[in-house]
Scaffold this active site. Sequence first.
Site, PDB file in Angstrom:
ATOM      1  N   TYR A  38       9.566  11.164  -5.976  1.00  0.00           N
ATOM      2  CA  TYR A  38      10.158   9.855  -5.658  1.00  0.00           C
ATOM      3  C   TYR A  38      11.303   9.991  -4.658  1.00  0.00           C
ATOM      4  O   TYR A  38      12.076  10.931  -4.702  1.00  0.00           O
ATOM      5  CB  TYR A  38      10.721   9.216  -6.928  1.00  0.00           C
ATOM      6  CG  TYR A  38       9.674   8.825  -7.925  1.00  0.00           C
ATOM      7  CD1 TYR A  38       9.721   9.320  -9.226  1.00  0.00           C
ATOM      8  CD2 TYR A  38       8.628   7.967  -7.593  1.00  0.00           C
ATOM      9  CE1 TYR A  38       8.768   8.951 -10.164  1.00  0.00           C
ATOM     10  CE2 TYR A  38       7.677   7.608  -8.525  1.00  0.00           C
ATOM     11  CZ  TYR A  38       7.746   8.099  -9.811  1.00  0.00           C
ATOM     12  OH  TYR A  38       6.810   7.748 -10.737  1.00  0.00           O
ATOM     13  N   HIS A 194      12.324  -1.698 -13.366  1.00  0.00           N
ATOM     14  CA  HIS A 194      11.930  -0.346 -13.002  1.00  0.00           C
ATOM     15  C   HIS A 194      12.102   0.629 -14.161  1.00  0.00           C
ATOM     16  O   HIS A 194      11.875   1.823 -13.999  1.00  0.00           O
ATOM     17  CB  HIS A 194      12.766   0.145 -11.809  1.00  0.00           C
ATOM     18  CG  HIS A 194      12.365  -0.459 -10.512  1.00  0.00           C
ATOM     19  ND1 HIS A 194      13.177  -1.326  -9.802  1.00  0.00           N
ATOM     20  CD2 HIS A 194      11.229  -0.354  -9.787  1.00  0.00           C
ATOM     21  CE1 HIS A 194      12.568  -1.710  -8.704  1.00  0.00           C
ATOM     22  NE2 HIS A 194      11.379  -1.146  -8.660  1.00  0.00           N
ATOM     23  N   ARG A 224       7.849   0.409   2.420  1.00  0.00           N
ATOM     24  CA  ARG A 224       7.706   1.759   1.880  1.00  0.00           C
ATOM     25  C   ARG A 224       6.340   1.844   1.239  1.00  0.00           C
ATOM     26  O   ARG A 224       5.672   0.834   1.021  1.00  0.00           O
ATOM     27  CB  ARG A 224       8.801   2.066   0.852  1.00  0.00           C
ATOM     28  CG  ARG A 224       8.760   1.191  -0.380  1.00  0.00           C
ATOM     29  CD  ARG A 224       9.846   1.605  -1.384  1.00  0.00           C
ATOM     30  NE  ARG A 224       9.589   2.923  -1.946  1.00  0.00           N
ATOM     31  CZ  ARG A 224       8.851   3.165  -3.031  1.00  0.00           C
ATOM     32  NH1 ARG A 224       8.284   2.173  -3.682  1.00  0.00           N
ATOM     33  NH2 ARG A 224       8.688   4.398  -3.467  1.00  0.00           N
ATOM     34  N   ASN A 226       3.845   3.345  -1.932  1.00  0.00           N
ATOM     35  CA  ASN A 226       3.773   3.820  -3.306  1.00  0.00           C
ATOM     36  C   ASN A 226       2.308   4.136  -3.564  1.00  0.00           C
ATOM     37  O   ASN A 226       1.431   3.650  -2.846  1.00  0.00           O
ATOM     38  CB  ASN A 226       4.266   2.714  -4.244  1.00  0.00           C
ATOM     39  CG  ASN A 226       4.572   3.230  -5.631  1.00  0.00           C
ATOM     40  OD1 ASN A 226       4.867   4.415  -5.798  1.00  0.00           O
ATOM     41  ND2 ASN A 226       4.488   2.358  -6.624  1.00  0.00           N
ATOM     42  N   GLU A 266      -0.012   1.358  -2.327  1.00  0.00           N
ATOM     43  CA  GLU A 266       0.675   0.087  -2.154  1.00  0.00           C
ATOM     44  C   GLU A 266       1.566   0.173  -0.921  1.00  0.00           C
ATOM     45  O   GLU A 266       2.411   1.068  -0.835  1.00  0.00           O
ATOM     46  CB  GLU A 266       1.561  -0.216  -3.364  1.00  0.00           C
ATOM     47  CG  GLU A 266       0.784  -0.515  -4.627  1.00  0.00           C
ATOM     48  CD  GLU A 266       1.687  -0.651  -5.846  1.00  0.00           C
ATOM     49  OE1 GLU A 266       2.895  -0.357  -5.750  1.00  0.00           O
ATOM     50  OE2 GLU A 266       1.176  -1.058  -6.901  1.00  0.00           O
ATOM     51  N   TYR A 317       2.834   9.249 -16.224  1.00  0.00           N
ATOM     52  CA  TYR A 317       3.185   7.866 -15.911  1.00  0.00           C
ATOM     53  C   TYR A 317       2.105   7.203 -15.065  1.00  0.00           C
ATOM     54  O   TYR A 317       1.791   6.025 -15.239  1.00  0.00           O
ATOM     55  CB  TYR A 317       4.534   7.828 -15.202  1.00  0.00           C
ATOM     56  CG  TYR A 317       4.920   6.457 -14.739  1.00  0.00           C
ATOM     57  CD1 TYR A 317       4.979   6.139 -13.394  1.00  0.00           C
ATOM     58  CD2 TYR A 317       5.209   5.443 -15.657  1.00  0.00           C
ATOM     59  CE1 TYR A 317       5.307   4.874 -12.971  1.00  0.00           C
ATOM     60  CE2 TYR A 317       5.532   4.169 -15.234  1.00  0.00           C
ATOM     61  CZ  TYR A 317       5.580   3.892 -13.896  1.00  0.00           C
ATOM     62  OH  TYR A 317       5.906   2.636 -13.473  1.00  0.00           O
ATOM     63  N   LYS A 318       1.504   7.938 -14.114  1.00  0.00           N
ATOM     64  CA  LYS A 318       0.481   7.348 -13.250  1.00  0.00           C
ATOM     65  C   LYS A 318      -0.903   7.384 -13.893  1.00  0.00           C
ATOM     66  O   LYS A 318      -1.888   6.991 -13.274  1.00  0.00           O
ATOM     67  CB  LYS A 318       0.460   8.080 -11.893  1.00  0.00           C
ATOM     68  CG  LYS A 318       1.718   7.793 -11.041  1.00  0.00           C
ATOM     69  CD  LYS A 318       1.651   8.495  -9.687  1.00  0.00           C
ATOM     70  CE  LYS A 318       2.940   8.383  -8.896  1.00  0.00           C
ATOM     71  NZ  LYS A 318       3.192   7.045  -8.348  1.00  0.00           N
TER      72      LYS A 318
END
Lengths: 349, 316, 196
Positions: A38, A194, A224, A226, A266, A317-318
């Site tokens: 990140y 978040h 940005r 993602n 994204e 998390y993903k």
Amino acid sequence: MNKPYSADTAFRGKFAYKNSDAGILRFPFPFAEDGYMYSVNIEPHVRGGPSEAFHHVFDVDEHYVAECEERAIVLAEDPARCQVLPHMMQAQWDTLELMMESLAEDYPEHFSLEKEGDRWTWTNRLLDIRDSFTFGDALSLPYEPFEYITRQGQGDFTLQDQRNDNLFLDGGMVTTQADWSLNFDLGMSFHEWHGPVPKAHEMGVFDRALKFLLRLPYGRPVRRLNWTMTINPRLDTSPENYSVWGPDRATVTPENVGEKVHLRVEVQTLFRLPRSNAILFGIRCYLISLAELSRVPKWRRRLHRVLQGLDPALQDYKGLVRYRPMAIDYLVDDGAPTSPGIQSDLTSL
Amino acid sequence: MIVPSQIPYRVREVEKLSPTLKRFYLEAADGGALPPSSAGAHVVLTIPGVHRTWKNAYSISSTPGERESYSIIVRRVLNSRGGSVQMHEGVTAGDVINGAVPHNLFALSRAGRKHVLIAGGIGITPLLSHAAALHGGEAPFELHQFSSKAEIPVFERLLGVYAGHAQVHGPGGEAEAVEAILTHQPLGAHVYVCGPPLLIELVVRTAEQLGWPTAAIHHESFGDHSAGAPFTAMLAKSKIEIAVGPDQSLLEAIEAVGVQAPYLCRGGACGQCMTRVIAGEPDHRDDVLTPEERAAGELIMTCVSRAKTPRLVLDL
Amino acid sequence: MADQGIRSRPVYGPVRLDATGRRHLLVTDKPEVPADALRDELGAFPEVWTVARTARQPSSPFLAPAEGAASTHAFRSLAQLFDALRARLSRETMGFRLYAVGSETFLADVGALGASAGLGRAEIVLGHAGSLGRRVYCVHCRTMTDGVKDNVFACSGCGASLFVRDHFSARLAAFMGVQVDAEVPGELPPIETLYE
């Protein structure tokens, strides 16, 4: 650009989705180097950049009609996917104006906007829409302004109210999300919505991002990237429907991994809205199967390396844990060097 | 939309409101539409003079969202860096002045249940746009203008359209008046004050004493903080040594030698002009740095801050 | 799912009087305010509301707080207290501070009620005492289930086995529950009692 098509595209059920060769080459591949963590990877959102997906304010691609039809289905199933708190009406009009003016300027062959004082006429030739309405009078449109225009845009959008040195998620059209719930997060502050993201908080990513966004000037939008991964070309991976799409993750085999596993990117854009002083957050979602992506050797190698070295907290998390090893095996890494930057290094496939 | 950093405004009309107040109506010099503004926004104008230019921020006092023109009201102030004098004496209808698009550091709190607007003198300008935005809306509001005796008729005229919401107070009894205004306001109320530092301090202090939380108290000041003792600054990257005069800000001195330094609000509030300090001790006059950052002395807001040492070296 | 330490999760500390406020009201869901939830003496709070949980509780004029002197009002039920709080807040003015001590769910409900009455985050102080049992919102079917103590439970609306996340919505006054075995039905983690 390729004329948008929708025939035979389905983002659910039996699924039917492919990117044309041009669609593959313009894909906004998110990795500029062979590893990922990140960061506050914000850059100016100018009309230009290494992917054609960055060349317009709101990108319209070959999946436009299909995605608008898919959105309409989601909203018919679950109207709570589009909600705006009452005090954000001005931000709704700001959004309608921004999107209509941008689309009409960027794609005059598809969209037109005529103004006579407050009386506006909007034409969307792709969806066969022509509506005259009074700017500022929500009753003159078939939906409230934010829902009206975002039904004609690809990707999700949120409205963030700026107050008390913070941003609040006070509205959204959220039908193509990567696993977050508008109904649950509505009203939360920047750090709160978040909240579930691992590691980034301790790294100070959100503190810096918030400070930057509070100062975001009008006319200087930023963007940005993602990313995550999705099984099947499914846009609606909402927590609401997790019971429906969750099982897909356990259906990946070495035989079908190329067709089933999709890289989901994204392109996030952030605009200061002029009248409301609020922020519009666009979350434009792009899907590409590993099979299609592998036709670009640089991307194939790089994604292998990114997945290989991905922090376990991010894997979890993903939602990649079940099929990540199969994806790594499929994406053959011949050890060749990859160039820095996200561009494909190809002019044709 | 993506817009250029400077746009040309044409002065459509200049209206004299009083011996020291002039209202300027600005339109887009190319005849097109201006960006819509939000309540409380300001524009930074580049005012051309004979020997120098000024970059001054002026609140938009007209109705937010109007795209044909903005209006600003300028007070002619003698003991300042001179920009307002130039506006009064050197700018007439038809002139084209470059300026930035509107930026807002004094916005309404949209979820507020009631809005209490308090102004002193020229501080009325951003509150006029607030009142225009709130007029006819759902949340109730009050506007209190503190005025010198001579200017009461001027402000009564400006505020006439808000009869029932607005009150002009003459001199004397400010402390009692402010206390009366801020007592018995409903939960969810917000107060916005703009004007001379003493009035701002009075309103903020009174609100705090009455128990208003900080998040409900908003203020914007127009103070000219940037004047002070002269000093020199070495721009390390550009390899230029500049002299910063007593009546010019560090940012203005940098721009005067042709170096493009970042800026936005030019009032020490937004952080865009933040620059790294390589040597020398800054004299911080901004609202952005934390106490720790101030003490560390490694950053400076060039638009308002100056130097404690005779010389600064900057990473520019 | 590793959700602990998530930023939306409310964190409560001992409640102390906010000296910047002018009028103060402390409410609790119990017959008496648990002293160890307070940093200051109970007497420091001029006005206290409790829930007696009995119909025999006589009424008291909660809309006319006695100036200066400390006062306590006991309500017959939680519902009556919330009704009274709504009415009181609609008449209150800037300078007011609301304090609440009680279960996780009580605090969430007071927070939501205060926000809807116009109180900002700095004007409401919450302190936990009693049950940690959570109100959980099933993100799949929208049913709320109260008093959840385990990390995984069956949704009272749709029967899904829900994992109780730390992700908290002040607007809904509930934690999120997500199906824990969506990917492989029946594959449940060990069930632990975490919110007692």
